[in-house]
Design a protein around this motif. Structure first.
Motif, PDB file in Angstrom:
ATOM      1  N   ALA A 122       8.798  -5.237 -12.296  1.00 34.06           N
ATOM      2  CA  ALA A 122       8.651  -4.151 -13.276  1.00 34.06           C
ATOM      3  C   ALA A 122       7.255  -4.162 -13.880  1.00 34.06           C
ATOM      4  N   LEU A 123       6.730  -5.348 -14.146  1.00 34.64           N
ATOM      5  CA  LEU A 123       5.373  -5.453 -14.693  1.00 34.64           C
ATOM      6  C   LEU A 123       4.335  -4.934 -13.705  1.00 34.64           C
ATOM      7  N   SER A 124       4.512  -5.228 -12.431  1.00 33.94           N
ATOM      8  CA  SER A 124       3.572  -4.751 -11.417  1.00 33.94           C
ATOM      9  C   SER A 124       3.557  -3.227 -11.361  1.00 33.94           C
ATOM     10  N   VAL A 125       4.741  -2.622 -11.415  1.00 35.69           N
ATOM     11  CA  VAL A 125       4.829  -1.155 -11.397  1.00 35.69           C
ATOM     12  C   VAL A 125       4.214  -0.573 -12.668  1.00 35.69           C
ATOM     13  N   ALA A 126       4.505  -1.181 -13.818  1.00 36.63           N
ATOM     14  CA  ALA A 126       3.948  -0.693 -15.085  1.00 36.63           C
ATOM     15  C   ALA A 126       2.425  -0.764 -15.068  1.00 36.63           C
ATOM     16  N   ASP A 127       1.881  -1.875 -14.569  1.00 32.53           N
ATOM     17  CA  ASP A 127       0.414  -2.013 -14.490  1.00 32.53           C
ATOM     18  C   ASP A 127      -0.188  -0.918 -13.626  1.00 32.53           C
ATOM     19  N   PHE A 128       0.477  -0.598 -12.520  1.00 30.84           N
ATOM     20  CA  PHE A 128      -0.053   0.449 -11.638  1.00 30.84           C
ATOM     21  C   PHE A 128      -0.005   1.811 -12.332  1.00 30.84           C
ATOM     22  N   LEU A 129       1.091   2.113 -13.013  1.00 32.85           N
ATOM     23  CA  LEU A 129       1.195   3.404 -13.707  1.00 32.85           C
ATOM     24  C   LEU A 129       0.124   3.538 -14.785  1.00 32.85           C
ATOM     25  N   ILE A 130      -0.133   2.453 -15.484  1.00 33.41           N
ATOM     26  CA  ILE A 130      -1.180   2.475 -16.519  1.00 33.41           C
ATOM     27  C   ILE A 130      -2.544   2.682 -15.883  1.00 33.41           C
ATOM     28  N   SER A 131      -2.786   2.024 -14.764  1.00 31.06           N
ATOM     29  CA  SER A 131      -4.063   2.202 -14.072  1.00 31.06           C
ATOM     30  C   SER A 131      -4.188   3.609 -13.503  1.00 31.06           C
ATOM     31  N   SER A 132      -3.055   4.309 -13.345  1.00 32.44           N
ATOM     32  CA  SER A 132      -3.063   5.680 -12.833  1.00 32.44           C
ATOM     33  C   SER A 132      -3.246   6.711 -13.944  1.00 32.44           C
ATOM     34  N   GLY A 133      -3.351   6.252 -15.185  1.00 32.88           N
ATOM     35  CA  GLY A 133      -3.633   7.177 -16.272  1.00 32.88           C
ATOM     36  C   GLY A 133      -2.593   7.267 -17.362  1.00 32.88           C
ATOM     37  N   LEU A 134      -1.418   6.625 -17.203  1.00 33.26           N
ATOM     38  CA  LEU A 134      -0.434   6.665 -18.283  1.00 33.26           C
ATOM     39  C   LEU A 134      -0.885   5.746 -19.418  1.00 33.26           C
ATOM     40  N   PRO A 135      -0.821   6.196 -20.675  1.00 31.45           N
ATOM     41  CA  PRO A 135      -1.216   5.351 -21.802  1.00 31.45           C
ATOM     42  C   PRO A 135      -0.354   4.093 -21.883  1.00 31.45           C
ATOM     43  N   ALA A 136      -0.990   2.966 -22.124  1.00 27.72           N
ATOM     44  CA  ALA A 136      -0.258   1.695 -22.168  1.00 27.72           C
ATOM     45  C   ALA A 136       0.818   1.681 -23.250  1.00 27.72           C
ATOM     46  N   ASP A 137       0.587   2.398 -24.351  1.00 32.18           N
ATOM     47  CA  ASP A 137       1.575   2.389 -25.431  1.00 32.18           C
ATOM     48  C   ASP A 137       2.781   3.279 -25.146  1.00 32.18           C
ATOM     49  N   LYS A 138       2.780   3.944 -23.993  1.00 30.88           N
ATOM     50  CA  LYS A 138       3.915   4.778 -23.604  1.00 30.88           C
ATOM     51  C   LYS A 138       4.683   4.190 -22.413  1.00 30.88           C
ATOM     52  N   VAL A 139       4.345   2.964 -22.060  1.00 28.61           N
ATOM     53  CA  VAL A 139       4.990   2.333 -20.906  1.00 28.61           C
ATOM     54  C   VAL A 139       5.645   1.023 -21.342  1.00 28.61           C
ATOM     55  N   GLY A 140       6.971   0.979 -21.291  1.00 25.42           N
ATOM     56  CA  GLY A 140       7.703  -0.241 -21.602  1.00 25.42           C
ATOM     57  C   GLY A 140       8.191  -0.896 -20.322  1.00 25.42           C
ATOM     58  N   GLU A 166       0.832  -1.201   0.000  1.00 29.48           N
ATOM     59  CA  GLU A 166       0.000   0.000   0.000  1.00 29.48           C
ATOM     60  C   GLU A 166       0.870   1.255   0.000  1.00 29.48           C
ATOM     61  N   GLY A 167       1.970   1.198   0.754  1.00 29.38           N
ATOM     62  CA  GLY A 167       2.898   2.328   0.737  1.00 29.38           C
ATOM     63  C   GLY A 167       3.531   2.509  -0.632  1.00 29.38           C
ATOM     64  N   GLY A 168       3.812   1.395  -1.289  1.00 30.18           N
ATOM     65  CA  GLY A 168       4.366   1.468  -2.633  1.00 30.18           C
ATOM     66  C   GLY A 168       3.405   2.104  -3.616  1.00 30.18           C
ATOM     67  N   LYS A 169       2.132   1.792  -3.472  1.00 37.28           N
ATOM     68  CA  LYS A 169       1.131   2.386  -4.352  1.00 37.28           C
ATOM     69  C   LYS A 169       1.042   3.896  -4.139  1.00 37.28           C
ATOM     70  N   ARG A 170       1.102   4.318  -2.898  1.00 35.31           N
ATOM     71  CA  ARG A 170       1.037   5.757  -2.612  1.00 35.31           C
ATOM     72  C   ARG A 170       2.262   6.475  -3.198  1.00 35.31           C
ATOM     73  N   THR A 171       3.410   5.828  -3.085  1.00 36.41           N
ATOM     74  CA  THR A 171       4.629   6.412  -3.640  1.00 36.41           C
ATOM     75  C   THR A 171       4.544   6.530  -5.157  1.00 36.41           C
ATOM     76  N   LEU A 172       4.100   5.474  -5.812  1.00 41.33           N
ATOM     77  CA  LEU A 172       3.987   5.503  -7.275  1.00 41.33           C
ATOM     78  C   LEU A 172       2.930   6.484  -7.749  1.00 41.33           C
ATOM     79  N   ALA A 173       1.864   6.630  -6.985  1.00 43.24           N
ATOM     80  CA  ALA A 173       0.821   7.590  -7.349  1.00 43.24           C
ATOM     81  C   ALA A 173       1.385   9.007  -7.366  1.00 43.24           C
ATOM     82  N   GLU A 174       2.300   9.281  -6.437  1.00 41.90           N
ATOM     83  CA  GLU A 174       2.946  10.593  -6.391  1.00 41.90           C
ATOM     84  C   GLU A 174       3.884  10.774  -7.589  1.00 41.90           C
ATOM     85  N   VAL A 175       4.664   9.739  -7.887  1.00 35.88           N
ATOM     86  CA  VAL A 175       5.607   9.806  -9.013  1.00 35.88           C
ATOM     87  C   VAL A 175       4.866   9.922 -10.340  1.00 35.88           C
ATOM     88  N   ALA A 176       3.739   9.238 -10.443  1.00 36.89           N
ATOM     89  CA  ALA A 176       2.975   9.225 -11.697  1.00 36.89           C
ATOM     90  C   ALA A 176       2.559  10.627 -12.126  1.00 36.89           C
TER      91      ALA A 176
END
Length: 218
Positions: free
Chosen positions: A168-186, A123-133
């Motif tokens: 890396a896949l878990s982080v990418a999935d979270f960033l995409i769910s946070s609004g980043l376009p899937a085609d811009k996330v490798g 949960e802390g990781g999600k909050r951190t990534l939400a800020e970075v996103a």
């Protein structure tokens, strides 16, 4: 009869032009042709120069636009460094903006995101990534997973390479769910093969257990 006399007079006049006058007329005619040819050549040269100037003008415009873009990107990076730099008072715990060979990357400590040997975000990781996103909007990114050099013994992932890829896949999935376009996330996983610190101390291994989010178009 009258017309016949006029024609005869004209023929006589033409026939009566002296050789000197003929040469003069011929010379003037040749000079006129040469002048016309010279004007045509000048016109072609001017047209070519105009085309060159237009190309140079477009190139200068493109360079000016590139320079403005570069300055804008420098400002954005400077703003990010103020927020995420190691000396920043607003730095998000466990997150640092670091330079790489391909550009700047957000380096997120592994323990901030995952429990040991796990690939599910805390949960802390999600909050951190939400800020970075928030700082990744409109950017092309590559999420890179890294581990230390300690062999896996009690994890179903089997190898550090597999573990780093899944994280890396878990982080990418979270960033995409946070609004980043899937085609811009490798995504890439490097296991222990690209350490941030080439050492085997506990401090080095802690630093090497990380996820880096590389900005490919800062």
């Amino acid at each position: 009869m009258k017309h016949t006399m006029m024609i005869a007079a004209l023929m006589c006049a033409a026939a009566c032009v002296s050789p000197e006058a003929h040469r003069k007329l011929q010379g003037e005619n040749d000079a006129l042709k040469a002048h016309i040819a010279n004007l045509a050549e000048q016109h072609r040269a001017l047209a070519s120069r105009a085309g060159t100037l237009e190309s140079e003008n477009q190139e200068l415009g493109a360079r000016a636009a590139d320079a403005a873009w570069i300055e804008d990107q420098k400002k954005k990076i400077a703003d990010l460094l103020k927020q995420y730099g190691s000396d920043s008072p607003t730095q998000v715990p466990g997150v640092e903006l670091v330079p790489t060979k391909e550009g700047y990357a957000f380096r997120v400590a592994g323990e901030v995101l995952f429990a040991p040997g796990q690939t599910t975000l805390s949960e802390g990781g999600k909050r951190t990534l939400a800020e970075v996103a928030k700082s990744l909007r409109g950017r092309l990114v590559r999420v890179e997973g890294h581990t230390d050099d300690t062999p896996i013994r009690r994890s179903r992932w089997g190898t550090n390479l597999r573990l780093s890829s899944e994280r890396a896949l878990s982080v990418a999935d979270f960033l995409i769910s946070s609004g980043l376009p899937a085609d811009k996330v490798g995504v890439a996983g490097y296991g222990e093969y690209r350490p941030a610190v080439a050492d085997t101390t506990d401090v080095a291994r802690k630093t090497n257990r990380r996820v880096e989010i590389l900005m490919l178009n800062p």
